[in-house]
Design a protein around this motif. Structure first.
Motif, PDB file in Angstrom:
ATOM      1  N   THR A 295       0.834  -1.208   0.000  1.00 39.28           N
ATOM      2  CA  THR A 295       0.000   0.000   0.000  1.00 39.28           C
ATOM      3  C   THR A 295       0.866   1.254   0.000  1.00 39.28           C
ATOM      4  OG1 THR A 295      -1.825  -1.110   1.124  1.00 39.28           O
ATOM      5  CG2 THR A 295      -1.730   1.295   1.301  1.00 39.28           C
ATOM      6  N   ALA A 296       1.936   1.247   0.788  1.00 35.10           N
ATOM      7  CA  ALA A 296       2.822   2.412   0.843  1.00 35.10           C
ATOM      8  C   ALA A 296       3.464   2.679  -0.510  1.00 35.10           C
ATOM      9  CB  ALA A 296       3.895   2.188   1.909  1.00 35.10           C
ATOM     10  N   VAL A 297       3.888   1.625  -1.192  1.00 34.65           N
ATOM     11  CA  VAL A 297       4.496   1.774  -2.516  1.00 34.65           C
ATOM     12  C   VAL A 297       3.481   2.329  -3.506  1.00 34.65           C
ATOM     13  CG1 VAL A 297       5.292   0.419  -4.494  1.00 34.65           C
ATOM     14  CG2 VAL A 297       6.323   0.069  -2.257  1.00 34.65           C
ATOM     15  N   LEU A 298       2.282   1.762  -3.534  1.00 34.41           N
ATOM     16  CA  LEU A 298       1.241   2.225  -4.458  1.00 34.41           C
ATOM     17  C   LEU A 298       0.893   3.689  -4.196  1.00 34.41           C
ATOM     18  CD1 LEU A 298      -1.076  -0.915  -4.440  1.00 34.41           C
ATOM     19  CD2 LEU A 298       0.126  -0.011  -6.439  1.00 34.41           C
ATOM     20  N   ALA A 299       0.781   4.064  -2.926  1.00 30.76           N
ATOM     21  CA  ALA A 299       0.405   5.434  -2.587  1.00 30.76           C
ATOM     22  C   ALA A 299       1.472   6.428  -3.025  1.00 30.76           C
ATOM     23  CB  ALA A 299       0.159   5.546  -1.086  1.00 30.76           C
ATOM     24  N   ALA A 300       2.744   6.079  -2.826  1.00 33.23           N
ATOM     25  CA  ALA A 300       3.817   6.983  -3.228  1.00 33.23           C
ATOM     26  C   ALA A 300       3.845   7.165  -4.741  1.00 33.23           C
ATOM     27  CB  ALA A 300       5.162   6.448  -2.727  1.00 33.23           C
TER      28      ALA A 300
END
Length: 350
Positions: A295-300
């Motif tokens: 999720t953190a990767v997708l959001a960034a």
């Protein structure tokens, strides 16, 4: 580009088919009253420009078809703000499957291409089926039997099996079902059924930011060490060319813990093409899963895409990847259409 005399001197056509995927403002002649032209304007995303007809999807998600010869003005305009709600949902569903496959193709560009009528033969030394298959966009301009022979020969010259990428279940009957039936009758077998999913970008942009994600324009050693397709040295060069290709590419890395296994804890890739952000290559180290790293990767990546004007997203996922589908579903992704590959009959083993 159209060249119309009416309106010249006070307006100018500054768009071409190269602006597909961009938000544009277009003025065209809507009629003539008492010898004088009347005009109508539309602002939206240019989704196709084929055979003298432009298609612009307006804010309501409606397709507006415009004859090129009636254009009197056109220019690219800044993207609309990222938004949530019904309007954004309508927009990401409005584009046809053929056009969306074109956009996805630009986001995963092959090393080598050759045209065959409306087909595009793509080769990249065997690195992924997407970059080593025929993108079907209309007919091949030849009788099917001859087109398949030429296709098979072209791939054989490169030491590759011939594959065709076919769309099924597209909106408005926009599918390759009849071609799939023809290929089945000729012994072309199905491989790798996949889904192309779309969503508004806003839900991902709205996720809480984290400093753990490092963004770059090139895939570094840790990124490549985590990416499962990078293991074959024979395709390392073509793989890097495909991964780095596309209109505007971003790579995301969450570094692994010091002293831990080689490679990043999590990675992802995004290619920005006008309004669209293509998300993919999201992988998390087995020992780091269920910690929110994907999720953190997708959001960034989504925030980087939004900064460039994107407000819609697409991704491609294998139909049986249940874990990925659950993850993407939490952010509003749903299946726009399905696709699969048809592989040419293989010669008998000797």
């Amino acid at each position: 580009m159209a060249d119309n005399t009416i309106g010249q001197g006070r307006s100018k056509i500054q768009i071409t088919a190269a602006d597909l995927g961009r938000r544009v403002s277009v003025r065209r002649i809507s009629g003539v009253v008492e010898g004088r032209p009347e005009f109508r304007d539309v602002i939206g995303v240019l989704t196709s420009w084929d055979e003298g007809v432009l298609t612009v999807v307006n804010r309501a998600g409606e397709e507006v078809h415009i004859m090129e010869k009636l254009l009197v003005a056109g220019k690219a305009v800044p993207p609309a703000p990222v938004r949530a709600g019904r309007g954004a949902v309508a927009a990401h569903r409005a584009v046809g499957s053929v056009e969306l496959q074109r956009i996805a193709g630009r986001g995963w560009p092959p090393v080598e291409t050759a045209p065959l009528g409306g087909w595009t033969l793509r080769a990249s030394a065997g690195f992924t089926r997407r970059a080593n298959s025929v993108l079907v966009d209309g007919g091949p301009g030849l009788p099917l039997e001859r087109a398949l022979e030429r296709t098979t020969e072209w791939y054989a010259e490169r030491g590759l099996s011939a594959y065709l990428q076919l769309t099924t279940g597209g909106p408005g009957g926009d599918t390759d079902d009849s071609l799939a039936a023809e290929l089945a009758g000729r012994g072309w077998t199905v491989e790798a059924e996949a889904l192309l999913q779309t969503a508004p970008l806003a839900p991902l942009v709205g996720c809480a930011p984290t400093d753990a994600v490092v963004l770059s324009r090139t895939p570094g050693p840790d990124w490549l060490a985590r990416y499962h397709h990078s293991a074959d040295p024979a395709t390392a060069g073509p793989a890097l060319a495909v991964l780095s290709g596309g209109p505007s590419v971003w790579f995301a890395v969450i570094p692994g813990p010091e002293g831990g296994p080689a490679g990043a804890a999590a990675i992802g890739r995004c290619v920005v093409d006008g309004r669209w952000a293509g998300l993919g290559a999201v992988e998390v180290a087995p020992e780091q899963r269920r910690r929110g790293l994907a999720t953190a990767v997708l959001a960034a990546l989504a925030r980087a895409a939004a900064d460039e004007g994107a407000d819609l997203a697409y991704l491609q996922v294998e139909a049986d990847n249940e874990a990925a589908l659950r993850l993407y579903g939490r952010f509003g992704f749903s299946t726009h259409h399905r696709y699969h590959y048809r592989r040419a009959p293989q010669p008998p083993a000797r």
